[in-house]
Design an enzyme around this catalytic site. Sequence first.
Site, short mmCIF file in Angstrom:
data_model
loop_
_atom_site.label_atom_id
_atom_site.label_comp_id
_atom_site.label_asym_id
_atom_site.label_seq_id
_atom_site.Cartn_x
_atom_site.Cartn_y
_atom_site.Cartn_z
N SER A 208 11.80 5.68 0.55
CA SER A 208 11.67 4.82 -0.62
C SER A 208 12.05 3.38 -0.27
O SER A 208 11.51 2.81 0.67
CB SER A 208 12.51 5.38 -1.77
OG SER A 208 12.10 4.86 -3.01
N ASP A 335 3.96 12.48 -6.31
CA ASP A 335 5.03 11.49 -6.47
C ASP A 335 4.85 10.72 -7.77
O ASP A 335 3.80 10.16 -8.03
CB ASP A 335 4.99 10.53 -5.27
CG ASP A 335 6.25 9.71 -5.10
OD1 ASP A 335 6.83 9.31 -6.13
OD2 ASP A 335 6.64 9.47 -3.95
N HIS A 363 8.91 12.63 -5.03
CA HIS A 363 9.35 11.44 -4.30
C HIS A 363 10.47 11.76 -3.30
O HIS A 363 10.82 10.90 -2.50
CB HIS A 363 9.84 10.37 -5.29
CG HIS A 363 10.05 9.03 -4.68
ND1 HIS A 363 9.03 8.31 -4.08
CD2 HIS A 363 11.17 8.25 -4.54
CE1 HIS A 363 9.50 7.16 -3.63
NE2 HIS A 363 10.79 7.10 -3.88
#
Length: 393
Positions: A208, A335, A363
Amino acid sequence: MLSFFVLAIPISICSHRSTHPNSWLIVVGIGGNERMGNGLACMPKKDLRGGIGSRSRRGSNSRSQRKTAVSEEELLHHQVLAMAIHQHQLSQRFDGSLSRRIGSTSSRSRDLPDSVTTGKLPPAFLENLETKKIILVHGEGFGAWCWYKTMSLLEESGLLPVALDLTGSGIDQTDINSITSLEDYARPLITYLQSLPDDEKVILVGHSCGGAIVSYALERYPRKVSKAVYVCATMVSNGQKPFDVFSEELASADLFLQESQFLVYGNGRDKPPTSIMFDKQQIRALYFNQSPPKDVALATVSMRPIPLAPIMEKLSLTTENYGTVRRYFIQTLDDRILSLDVQERLVRENPPHGVYKIKGSDHCPFFSKPQTLSKILIEIVQIPWENALDDPS
């Protein structure tokens, strides 16, 4: 009824390996059984505040009341982690065939050994790898603790994973309101790279917003990084902010700063906001739509506010530094934080050397698809230099 216990030990005490001072060894025991659990994870020893890392504003509590609250939350944190690790160990008997069936798809075919599917690297391969050390960089709000499954699986394959806490994350007690730049946030990783011998390289893996930290490190120390892996991450181009990646879902940065209900003004309402904090229901819906309940429980008692300044800062990336390191992107196809369209755009605008896809992953593939994620990382580790430098198209 089986009982669980967790013992947290700094890795620097029990290992000769070069590790960051914020790395921990978690030993999991199962009551009534002499066999110790084999889960190795870097995690926060404890998060002393209430909620998901927020600070309590009730200054009237007595010291004994605070100590009771701290001990109860720490016990809950340890119990959840113990159950999660135990469940992960049991599930490994069945996940292998499922992972191979779901699998990952790569942008290019490669002639690699059977160890890619078995997860075990033969000694000859281990001896000839450019590096066995994989540095795991967590994303926004997370800490080194989120990699506990990945750590265990990579260790079993013969690799040397290290998970770090970024500034103000995990067990690092830096005041989140004092983080004013990407440099501040990335300091633990930069310090780690600085400490490496001149002839040693590592593989960086960023999740991320940790992808921006990896890119920042590539620009600073490209000769110390063999490969970089972006796991549904902010693989931005030169001049972009990490926040730009999320702008399609969260609106522009200016509008977000004006209207967001998630902003925290740690230095007062008359000063710029310092962090972002989602509530637990939003965290579950956005991050963990495919993750096991035990891992979601672990995350909701462990995640901390997200420092705002690092994700609002433009990165300066050059072809002479950042551009010399081989990059790989892992897409997560279910996601809700970083949609597949956004991930495809990142790959299109800043082409890496290879792209992998994980079906059925939210995610956080280190929770929802740990076996598949680890096998992809093992495959990337084995890609020879000559293949890695092929044109990504």
